[in-house]
Design an enzyme around this catalytic site. Structure first.
Site, PDB file in Angstrom:
ATOM      1  N   HIS A 161       0.816  -1.226   0.000  1.00 39.61           N
ATOM      2  CA  HIS A 161       0.000   0.000   0.000  1.00 39.61           C
ATOM      3  C   HIS A 161       0.845   1.269   0.000  1.00 39.61           C
ATOM      4  CE1 HIS A 161      -3.639  -2.247   0.377  1.00 39.61           C
ATOM      5  NE2 HIS A 161      -3.324  -2.742   1.555  1.00 39.61           N
ATOM      6  N   ASP A 194      -2.574 -10.213  -2.636  1.00 34.93           N
ATOM      7  CA  ASP A 194      -3.172  -9.772  -1.372  1.00 34.93           C
ATOM      8  C   ASP A 194      -4.652  -9.442  -1.618  1.00 34.93           C
ATOM      9  OD1 ASP A 194      -2.147  -8.449   1.508  1.00 34.93           O
ATOM     10  OD2 ASP A 194      -3.895  -7.411   0.669  1.00 34.93           O
ATOM     11  N   HIS A 196      -6.288  -6.948  -0.668  1.00 36.91           N
ATOM     12  CA  HIS A 196      -6.468  -5.532  -0.970  1.00 36.91           C
ATOM     13  C   HIS A 196      -5.679  -5.137  -2.214  1.00 36.91           C
ATOM     14  CE1 HIS A 196      -6.898  -5.947   3.486  1.00 36.91           C
ATOM     15  NE2 HIS A 196      -7.936  -5.150   3.292  1.00 36.91           N
ATOM     16  N   ASP A 283      -4.661 -12.618   3.136  1.00 36.95           N
ATOM     17  CA  ASP A 283      -5.995 -12.175   3.579  1.00 36.95           C
ATOM     18  C   ASP A 283      -7.098 -12.514   2.571  1.00 36.95           C
ATOM     19  OD1 ASP A 283      -4.633 -10.303   2.048  1.00 36.95           O
ATOM     20  OD2 ASP A 283      -4.929  -8.625   3.434  1.00 36.95           O
TER      21      ASP A 283
END
Ligand code: SP5
Ligand code: ZN
Length: 339
Positions: A161, A194, A196, A283
């Site tokens: 991120h 991931d 996200h 995740d």
């Protein structure tokens, strides 16, 4: 498989993060995650845990703005000098939109400028941990450049991120991007699985055509990071056509997820890179507390099997994954396909 890991992450242990609505919750991206993975690795006969080499700041400045890294280096000391009442973590409450922001000079101005949200909490050990984490990714990249078929960067804090000039979502230095850029004398593909969207990685390589970036993730129409990860974002300038997002709906199961993986892999085959970097967040797992995607441990193993079948020298970089009970088993599931 060589696994690069540093104990420096332990001193990056923020007391809380802030969820939507202002809810303070215990920091989900916690040191226990590493213990679960180390424990699982220690029970295999193929994982070799090694201290990273220090590559210095140059490979980090190659993907991040220097004034952002300087901020990470000095902000904790500056924070202790303020008259804030609760100094347990540096967390601003005012954020700069990237329209016409003036570059601030004050500490809280810079914090709001260089941070995107309330889950990139900074404490005393954060900068040192983030540097060590990037060195794990660089060391894994070096192992692969030296002929290893694959290597694992057991990074904490995670990185995907973090953009050129901002921290976000538990991430400060974009480990996978630092590694991919370091390898990019030849073409590199970076595949982010991931849960996200890897918005930071997208930001860093958006205008480059020597690093193909692909992210498979929950649709930003309902999920963090909300402002990136849409299907129509395909790169810009020289990089047009060298970024691909696969936004997925809530409840995505193994079969649907694997069909996105297959599409991603065919783009990688066509690009024909010299190296592959995988941003491996766990995740996507069905029981993850932050996730809504329903990939099982068997599904994660199958993702590993298919990525491995590309036959590319591969750097696997740890990103998210917050079901600590399942983290060891899921990581072994994916790594086991490369050993
Ligand atoms: C590396 C990584 O996986 N970072 C993820 C950061 C996500 N931070 C935003 C959290 C939004 C929390 N929403 C609460 C939903 C709880 N069911
Ligand atoms: Zn994630």
């Amino acid at each position: 498989m060589k696994t690069f890991y540093s104990e420096a992450h332990r001193k990056h242990d923020p007391p809380f993060e802030v969820f939507d609505g202002g809810l303070r919750v215990p920091y989900l991206e916690n040191p226990d995650r590493m213990d679960r993975i180390l424990n699982a690795l220690s029970k295999t006969d193929w994982a070799e845990v090694i201290e990273p080499t220090d590559f210095g700041l140059d490979p980090i400045y190659a993907v991040h703005d220097k004034d952002y890294i300087d901020f990470l280096a000095s902000c904790w000391t500056e924070w202790l000098d303020t008259d804030a009442r609760d100094k347990s973590t540096l967390l601003p409450s005012t954020f700069a939109l990237r329209r016409h922001p003036q570059k601030p000079t004050s500490l809280l101005g810079r914090a709001g400028y260089f941070m995107m949200d309330l889950s990139a909490c900074i404490v005393e050990g954060t900068y040192h941990a983030a540097l060590a984490s990037a060195n794990c990714a660089l060391s894994a990249a070096q192992a692969v450049a030296n002929g290893e078929r694959s290597a694992f960067a057991l990074c904490r804090p995670p990185g995907h991120h973090a953009g050129k000039d901002y921290a976000a979502g538990y991430c400060f230095i974009n480990n996978a991007s630092v590694a991919a850029n370091w390898l990019s004398a030849g073409k590199v593909a970076l595949l982010d699985i991931d849960y996200h969207c890897g918005n930071g990685t997208q930001d860093i390589f958006y205008e480059r055509n020597d690093v193909l970036t692909i992210s498979i993730h929950a649709d930003p129409n309902f999920e963090y990071p909300h402002f990136a990860g849409f299907a129509d974002e395909m790169g810009a300038g020289a990089g047009l056509g060298f970024h691909k997002n696969f936004p997925l709906e809530k409840g995505t199961d193994n079969a649907r997820y694997l069909s996105a993986v297959e599409e991603a892999l065919s783009l990688i085959r066509k690009f024909a890179p010299k190296y592959l970097v995988v941003s491996a967040g766990m995740d996507i797992y069905a029981e993850d507390p932050l996730g809504t995607i329903k990939v099982t441990t068997d599904g994660i193993r199958e993702i590993g099997r298919r990525i491995s079948a590309l036959g590319l020298p591969t750097v696997i970089v740890m990103e998210g994954g917050y079901n600590n009970d399942a983290l060891g088993r899921n990581i072994i599931g994916i790594l086991g396909e490369f050993k």
